[in-house]
Write an enzyme that holds these catalytic residues in place. Structure first.
Site, PDB file in Angstrom:
ATOM      1  CB  SER A 132      49.187  -9.273  28.413  1.00 30.28           C
ATOM      2  OG  SER A 132      48.164 -10.131  27.954  1.00 30.28           O
ATOM      3  CE1 TYR A 145      45.660  -6.390  31.149  1.00 28.69           C
ATOM      4  CE2 TYR A 145      45.486  -7.869  29.269  1.00 28.69           C
ATOM      5  CZ  TYR A 145      46.025  -7.560  30.503  1.00 28.69           C
ATOM      6  OH  TYR A 145      46.945  -8.403  31.083  1.00 28.69           O
TER       7      TYR A 145
HETATM    8  N1  LIG Z   1      46.057 -13.654  34.545  1.00 29.89           N
HETATM    9  C1  LIG Z   1      46.256 -13.548  33.240  1.00 29.89           C
HETATM   10  O1  LIG Z   1      45.584 -14.198  32.422  1.00 29.89           O
HETATM   11  C2  LIG Z   1      47.338 -12.633  32.708  1.00 29.89           C
HETATM   12  C3  LIG Z   1      47.826 -12.880  31.411  1.00 29.89           C
HETATM   13  C4  LIG Z   1      48.823 -12.063  30.896  1.00 29.89           C
HETATM   14  C5  LIG Z   1      49.321 -11.039  31.652  1.00 29.89           C
HETATM   15  N2  LIG Z   1      48.841 -10.801  32.895  1.00 29.89           N
HETATM   16  C6  LIG Z   1      49.427  -9.696  33.633  1.00 29.89           C
HETATM   17  O2  LIG Z   1      50.144 -10.238  34.721  1.00 29.89           O
HETATM   18  C7  LIG Z   1      50.150  -9.312  35.801  1.00 29.89           C
HETATM   19  C8  LIG Z   1      49.647  -9.999  37.054  1.00 29.89           C
HETATM   20  O3  LIG Z   1      48.327 -10.467  36.795  1.00 29.89           O
HETATM   21  P1  LIG Z   1      47.627 -11.534  37.746  1.00 29.89           P
HETATM   22  O4  LIG Z   1      46.897 -12.464  36.885  1.00 29.89           O
HETATM   23  O5  LIG Z   1      48.587 -12.051  38.741  1.00 29.89           O
HETATM   24  O6  LIG Z   1      46.564 -10.576  38.480  1.00 29.89           O
HETATM   25  P2  LIG Z   1      45.984 -10.663  39.945  1.00 29.89           P
HETATM   26  O7  LIG Z   1      44.792  -9.784  39.943  1.00 29.89           O
HETATM   27  O8  LIG Z   1      45.858 -12.083  40.389  1.00 29.89           O
HETATM   28  O9  LIG Z   1      47.154  -9.990  40.829  1.00 29.89           O
HETATM   29  C9  LIG Z   1      47.524  -8.655  40.603  1.00 29.89           C
HETATM   30  C10 LIG Z   1      48.148  -8.098  41.869  1.00 29.89           C
HETATM   31  O10 LIG Z   1      48.456  -6.717  41.590  1.00 29.89           O
HETATM   32  C11 LIG Z   1      48.015  -5.932  42.688  1.00 29.89           C
HETATM   33  N3  LIG Z   1      47.727  -4.579  42.249  1.00 29.89           N
HETATM   34  C12 LIG Z   1      46.669  -4.155  41.511  1.00 29.89           C
HETATM   35  N4  LIG Z   1      46.726  -2.832  41.336  1.00 29.89           N
HETATM   36  C13 LIG Z   1      47.848  -2.402  41.960  1.00 29.89           C
HETATM   37  C14 LIG Z   1      48.458  -1.136  42.131  1.00 29.89           C
HETATM   38  N5  LIG Z   1      47.892  -0.023  41.639  1.00 29.89           N
HETATM   39  N6  LIG Z   1      49.620  -1.062  42.804  1.00 29.89           N
HETATM   40  C15 LIG Z   1      50.192  -2.179  43.330  1.00 29.89           C
HETATM   41  N7  LIG Z   1      49.648  -3.408  43.212  1.00 29.89           N
HETATM   42  C16 LIG Z   1      48.500  -3.514  42.533  1.00 29.89           C
HETATM   43  C17 LIG Z   1      46.787  -6.651  43.211  1.00 29.89           C
HETATM   44  O11 LIG Z   1      46.490  -6.267  44.562  1.00 29.89           O
HETATM   45  C18 LIG Z   1      47.184  -8.106  43.057  1.00 29.89           C
HETATM   46  O12 LIG Z   1      47.859  -8.589  44.209  1.00 29.89           O
HETATM   47  C19 LIG Z   1      49.278  -8.134  35.345  1.00 29.89           C
HETATM   48  O13 LIG Z   1      50.107  -7.116  34.857  1.00 29.89           O
HETATM   49  C20 LIG Z   1      48.436  -8.724  34.228  1.00 29.89           C
HETATM   50  O14 LIG Z   1      48.051  -7.733  33.308  1.00 29.89           O
HETATM   51  C21 LIG Z   1      47.868 -11.583  33.448  1.00 29.89           C
END
Ligand SMILES: NC(=O)c1ccc[n+]([C@@H]2O[C@H](COP(=O)([O-])OP(=O)(O)OC[C@H]3O[C@@H](n4cnc5c(N)ncnc54)[C@H](O)[C@@H]3O)[C@@H](O)[C@H]2O)c1
Length: 256
Positions: A132, A145
């Site tokens: 991130s 985080y």
């Molecule tokens: N959305 C943002 O703004 C953003 C920005 C930068 C980075 N990220 C990173 O991108 C990645 C995906 O984020 P997102 O926005 O798609 O989130 P999201 O919550 O939409 O999706 C995350 C997915 O991970 C699954 N998950 C959660 N815990 C889990 C576990 N213990 N084992 C297996 N699966 C698990 C959830 O069920 C979900 O389907 C994450 O690592 C997040 O930190 C997100």
């Protein structure tokens, strides 16, 4: 057909990555804690679903075994599972939430790479970890985080050299705020402030771009409206010996 395994593939960025990789010709294994969500995505992309908690070493071993049983090989591991820490920077640390954040966001990367490494070494494969911008920023409203994502960035950079010796590449992508359920109430605040958000498809395209390259140990940043770019870290200054001569820290402290 190259085989990709995507953690967190049941939602948000992971689901978009599954769709993009399937469109690019990969056989996709969708791994998620939420099996129903993983099955929905797998159906959409013509892949298969597996239930896995990435915070658990056994969950990681099972998802890799599932991919190998099904396809016989593994070429690309995308580590997209992640959670918000929900640990406010106030006195009275919520230790359970803190440990869960480290479990999913940090252990999920360490255990995932560990489980997949033998298969990736056989196929000269690669890992893309979704970290991130909070790691590079860092995100002051969400220090735990930011800690977890900085850990991922440090791990990827440090691990690239030992993995290269096995013919395996590893890179990280650091997206900014992305329009997924992950953002929760922050999403509403950002929209109110007319802050541009990334679409999950844009992050997926960047993951595919990193995977299509030939680098390793790279950390790619992605913000709305700009192409992904390799983030440049400042070189460390050389240590000074007592006689004034310099002692270069490379190769002891260097991603390359
Ligand atoms: N959305 C943002 O703004 C953003 C920005 C930068 C980075 N990220 C990173 O991108 C990645 C995906 O984020 P997102 O926005 O798609 O989130 P999201 O919550 O939409 O999706 C995350 C997915 O991970 C699954 N998950 C959660 N815990 C889990 C576990 N213990 N084992 C297996 N699966 C698990 C959830 O069920 C979900 O389907 C994450 O690592 C997040 O930190 C997100």
């Amino acid at each position: 057909m190259p085989v990709a395994l995507v953690t967190g593939g049941g939602g948000g960025i992971g689901a978009a990555v599954c769709a993009r990789l399937a469109a690019d010709g990969h056989a996709v294994v969708v791994a998620d804690l939420d099996l129903d969500a993983a099955e929905r995505v797998a159906k959409d992309v013509g892949g298969t679903a597996v239930c896995a908690d990435v915070a658990d070493p056994a969950g990681n071993a099972d998802m890799v075994a599932w991919a190998l049983d099904l396809h016989g090989s593994l070429d690309l591991l995308v580590l997209a599972a992640g959670i918000q820490s929900d640990v406010p920077p106030d006195p009275g640390l919520d230790v359970v939430r803190y440990r869960r954040a480290l479990g999913v966001n940090v252990d999920g990367v360490v255990f995932g790479v560990d489980a997949a490494l033998p298969a990736l070494a056989r196929s000269a494969g690669q890992v893309v970890a979704v970290a991130s911008l909070a790691a590079l920023g860092p995100e002051q409203a969400n220090p735990v985080y930011a800690l977890t994502k900085a850990a991922v960035v440090g791990y990827v950079r440090a691990l690239s050299t030992p993995l290269a010796a096995r013919g395996v590449r590893i890179n990280a992508l650091c997206p900014g705020f992305t329009d997924t359920p992950f953002l929760g109430i922050t999403g509403r605040l950002l929209r109110k402030q007319k802050m541009p958000l990334l679409a999950p498809d844009e992050v997926a395209a960047a993951v595919a771009g990193v995977a299509a390259g030939d680098g390793t140990g790279e950390v790619w940043a992605l913000v709305p409206g700009r192409p992904a770019y390799p983030y440049a870290f400042a070189e460390l200054p050389a240590s000074l010996r007592s006689d004034g001569t310099e002692a270069a820290l490379k190769p002891f402290l260097s991603a390359k």
